[in-house]
Design an enzyme around this catalytic site. Structure first.
Site, PDB file in Angstrom:
ATOM      1  N   ASP A  44       0.802  -1.224   0.000  1.00  0.00           N
ATOM      2  CA  ASP A  44       0.000   0.000   0.000  1.00  0.00           C
ATOM      3  C   ASP A  44       0.834   1.273   0.000  1.00  0.00           C
ATOM      4  OD1 ASP A  44      -2.047  -1.807   0.262  1.00  0.00           O
ATOM      5  OD2 ASP A  44      -2.664  -1.183   2.267  1.00  0.00           O
TER       6      ASP A  44
ATOM      7  N   GLY B  79     -14.912  -8.534   2.687  1.00  0.00           N
ATOM      8  CA  GLY B  79     -14.622  -7.257   3.328  1.00  0.00           C
ATOM      9  C   GLY B  79     -13.508  -7.470   4.341  1.00  0.00           C
TER      10      GLY B  79
ATOM     11  N   GLN C  83      -9.845   1.936  -2.919  1.00  0.00           N
ATOM     12  CA  GLN C  83      -9.405   2.270  -1.561  1.00  0.00           C
ATOM     13  C   GLN C  83      -8.191   3.183  -1.630  1.00  0.00           C
ATOM     14  OE1 GLN C  83     -10.757   1.738   1.397  1.00  0.00           O
ATOM     15  NE2 GLN C  83      -9.030   2.760   2.398  1.00  0.00           N
TER      16      GLN C  83
ATOM     17  N   GLY D 134      -4.787   4.589  -1.249  1.00  0.00           N
ATOM     18  CA  GLY D 134      -3.501   3.914  -1.017  1.00  0.00           C
ATOM     19  C   GLY D 134      -3.432   2.520  -1.600  1.00  0.00           C
TER      20      GLY D 134
ATOM     21  N   TYR E  17      -3.537  -2.714  -5.579  1.00  0.00           N
ATOM     22  CA  TYR E  17      -4.327  -3.827  -5.030  1.00  0.00           C
ATOM     23  C   TYR E  17      -5.752  -3.832  -5.613  1.00  0.00           C
ATOM     24  CZ  TYR E  17      -6.363  -6.804  -1.325  1.00  0.00           C
ATOM     25  OH  TYR E  17      -6.998  -7.800  -0.623  1.00  0.00           O
TER      26      TYR E  17
HETATM   27  P1  NDP Z   1      -2.322 -13.782   4.459  1.00  0.00           P
HETATM   28  O1  NDP Z   1      -1.248 -12.755   4.311  1.00  0.00           O
HETATM   29  O2  NDP Z   1      -2.646 -14.288   5.827  1.00  0.00           O
HETATM   30  O3  NDP Z   1      -2.008 -15.037   3.522  1.00  0.00           O
HETATM   31  C1  NDP Z   1      -1.567 -14.888   2.211  1.00  0.00           C
HETATM   32  C2  NDP Z   1      -1.109 -16.234   1.712  1.00  0.00           C
HETATM   33  O4  NDP Z   1      -0.677 -16.074   0.351  1.00  0.00           O
HETATM   34  C3  NDP Z   1       0.073 -16.792   2.496  1.00  0.00           C
HETATM   35  O5  NDP Z   1      -0.063 -18.192   2.608  1.00  0.00           O
HETATM   36  C4  NDP Z   1       1.259 -16.450   1.589  1.00  0.00           C
HETATM   37  O6  NDP Z   1       2.349 -17.317   1.718  1.00  0.00           O
HETATM   38  C5  NDP Z   1       0.612 -16.652   0.221  1.00  0.00           C
HETATM   39  N1  NDP Z   1       1.376 -16.003  -0.840  1.00  0.00           N
HETATM   40  C6  NDP Z   1       1.652 -14.693  -0.977  1.00  0.00           C
HETATM   41  N2  NDP Z   1       2.387 -14.488  -2.085  1.00  0.00           N
HETATM   42  C7  NDP Z   1       2.575 -15.702  -2.655  1.00  0.00           C
HETATM   43  C8  NDP Z   1       3.259 -16.148  -3.817  1.00  0.00           C
HETATM   44  N3  NDP Z   1       3.907 -15.308  -4.628  1.00  0.00           N
HETATM   45  N4  NDP Z   1       3.255 -17.472  -4.098  1.00  0.00           N
HETATM   46  C9  NDP Z   1       2.601 -18.333  -3.295  1.00  0.00           C
HETATM   47  N5  NDP Z   1       1.946 -17.984  -2.187  1.00  0.00           N
HETATM   48  C10 NDP Z   1       1.929 -16.672  -1.875  1.00  0.00           C
HETATM   49  O7  NDP Z   1      -3.622 -13.137   3.779  1.00  0.00           O
HETATM   50  P2  NDP Z   1      -5.173 -13.376   4.063  1.00  0.00           P
HETATM   51  O8  NDP Z   1      -5.448 -14.744   4.493  1.00  0.00           O
HETATM   52  O9  NDP Z   1      -5.637 -12.260   4.926  1.00  0.00           O
HETATM   53  O10 NDP Z   1      -5.781 -13.111   2.612  1.00  0.00           O
HETATM   54  C11 NDP Z   1      -6.072 -14.171   1.692  1.00  0.00           C
HETATM   55  C12 NDP Z   1      -6.696 -13.552   0.455  1.00  0.00           C
HETATM   56  O11 NDP Z   1      -7.870 -12.830   0.811  1.00  0.00           O
HETATM   57  C13 NDP Z   1      -5.778 -12.549  -0.262  1.00  0.00           C
HETATM   58  O12 NDP Z   1      -5.910 -12.685  -1.659  1.00  0.00           O
HETATM   59  C14 NDP Z   1      -6.321 -11.214   0.199  1.00  0.00           C
HETATM   60  O13 NDP Z   1      -6.043 -10.192  -0.736  1.00  0.00           O
HETATM   61  C15 NDP Z   1      -7.792 -11.505   0.302  1.00  0.00           C
HETATM   62  N6  NDP Z   1      -8.524 -10.614   1.200  1.00  0.00           N
HETATM   63  C16 NDP Z   1      -8.213 -10.509   2.522  1.00  0.00           C
HETATM   64  C17 NDP Z   1      -8.931  -9.684   3.354  1.00  0.00           C
HETATM   65  C18 NDP Z   1      -8.639  -9.582   4.811  1.00  0.00           C
HETATM   66  O14 NDP Z   1      -9.346  -8.818   5.499  1.00  0.00           O
HETATM   67  N7  NDP Z   1      -7.672 -10.301   5.360  1.00  0.00           N
HETATM   68  C19 NDP Z   1     -10.045  -8.873   2.837  1.00  0.00           C
HETATM   69  C20 NDP Z   1     -10.303  -9.073   1.432  1.00  0.00           C
HETATM   70  C21 NDP Z   1      -9.564  -9.912   0.655  1.00  0.00           C
HETATM   71  P3  NDP Z   1       3.709 -16.866   2.500  1.00  0.00           P
HETATM   72  O15 NDP Z   1       3.461 -17.246   3.921  1.00  0.00           O
HETATM   73  O16 NDP Z   1       4.767 -17.639   1.811  1.00  0.00           O
HETATM   74  O17 NDP Z   1       3.853 -15.365   2.317  1.00  0.00           O
END
Ligand code: NDP
Length: 246
Positions: free
Chosen positions: A93, A183, A146, A148, A152
C-alpha cells in the site's frame, strides 16, 4: 463418491487456512502451496494436530514456471485438481503518486498474474473431465477502490474480469468460475492495524464487526459444491454490509 482434490493457493494464511479446513470438512482432499518449507511444515503439523490431513507442495504463484511445476506436483502427489481456489495475495500500500513500479508489479504478479499462472495449468484437465470449480478470492476494495491501494484494487477488480470470461468459456464443460469479495476479516494482517484505525473501519460496517475467516471459507465450500452447478460468473460479496452493490 470419491473425494475431490481441492488446491488452495496461499492456504497457510489467515483466510486460506479456514478455506482449507472447510473444504476438508466437506470431504475433499486438500493441498496448498508454500514458499518457506519450515513455515509450511509447522502449519501442516498444526493442521494435523487439529485433525486435518493437508498436503503441501512448493510453488510461487507469481511465477509461471514455478506454478507449472507446483501443479504437476499436486497431480503426482494427490491427483488432478478439481477445485482451484486462487487465494494467495499481497498488499503493497501507498498512494499512487508515490508508488514504485516494483510495488505495482509485485501486487499485479501475485494477485492477478497468478490467476493465469495457476488456472492455466488446471483448466484443460477440468475441461477433459467435464467438471471443475475455479474461485478467485478478490476483495471489497476491488469493488469500491481504496485510498492507497490503486495497485491492489486494480488487481482485485481484474480477478473478476478473469472470472466472468472464464465462466463463459467453460460453462459447457461442467466448470463454474466465481469470485468471492471479502470485506475486512479479522486475520493477523487486519488485527495488526492500530486499534483506533480498526475501530474506524468497524464503524463503517453495518453488521458492526470484522468478518471471521470461517465466514469466507463457508462461501467457498458452498460455491465449490456439486449443488452450486448453476452459479457461474457471480461475485459474492461477503462484507457485513460494508459495500452493497448488485
Ligand atoms: P495472508 O497474508 O494471511 O495469507 C496470504 C497467503 O498467500 C500466504 O499463505 C502467503 O504465503 C501466500 N502467498 C503470498 N504471495 C505468494 C506467492 N507469490 N506465491 C505463493 N503464495 C503466496 O492473507 P489473508 O489470508 O488475509 O488473505 C487471503 C486472500 O484474501 C488474499 O488474496 C487477500 O487479498 C484476500 N482478502 C483478505 C482480506 C482480509 O481482510 N484479510 C479482505 C479481502 C480480501 P507466505 O506465507 O509464503 O507469504
Amino acid at each position: 463418491m470419491t473425494a475431490r482434490v481441492a488446491f488452495v493457493t496461499g492456504g497457510t494464511g489467515g483466510i486460506g487456512t479456514a478455506i482449507c479446513r472447510e473444504l476438508a470438512n466437506q470431504g475433499n482432499r486438500v493441498v496448498t502451496n508454500y514458499r518457506n518449507e519450515e513455515k509450511a511444515l509447522a502449519w501442516q503439523a498444526a493442521q494435523k494436530a487439529a485433525g486435518f490431513d493437508m498436503a503441501i507442495v512448493p510453488g510461487d504463484v507469481s511465477d509461471v514456471a514455478s506454478s507449472a511445476a507446483m501443479v504437476r506436483q499436486v497431480e503426482s502427489d494427490v491427483g488432478a485438481v478439481d477445485i482451484l481456489v486462487n487465494n494467495a495475495g499481497i498488499t503493497r500500500d501507498t498512494t499512487f503518486h508515490k508508488m514504485s513500479a516494483l510495488q505495482w508489479q509485485e501486487v499485479m504478479r501475485t494477485n492477478l498474474d497468478s490467476c493465469f499462472n495457476v488456472t492455466r495449468q488446471v483448466i484443460e484437465g477440468m475441461r477433459a473431465r467435464k467438471w471443475g470449480r475455479v474461485l478467485q478470492i478478490s476483495s471489497i476494495n476491488g469493488q469500491k477502490g481504496q485510498y492507497g491501494q490503486a495497485n491492489y484494487a486494480a488487481s482485485k477488480a481484474g480477478m473478476h474480469g478473469f472470472s466472468i470470461s472464464l465462466a463463459q468459456e467453460n460453462a459447457k464443460f461442467g466448470i463454474t468460475v466465481n469470485t468471492i469479495s471479502p470485506g475486512y476479516v479479522g486475520t493477523d494482517m487486519v488485527m495488526a492495524v492500530p486499534e483506533e484505525v480498526r475501530a474506524k473501519i468497524v464503524a463503517q460496517i453495518p453488521v458492526g464487526r470484522l468478518g471471521d475467516p470461517d465466514e469466507i471459507a463457508y462461501a467457498v465450500a458452498f460455491l465449490a459444491a456439486d449443488k452450486a452447478a448453476w452459479i457461474t460468473g457471480a461475485n459474492l460479496a461477503i462484507n457485513g454490509g460494508h459495500y452493497m452493490g448488485w
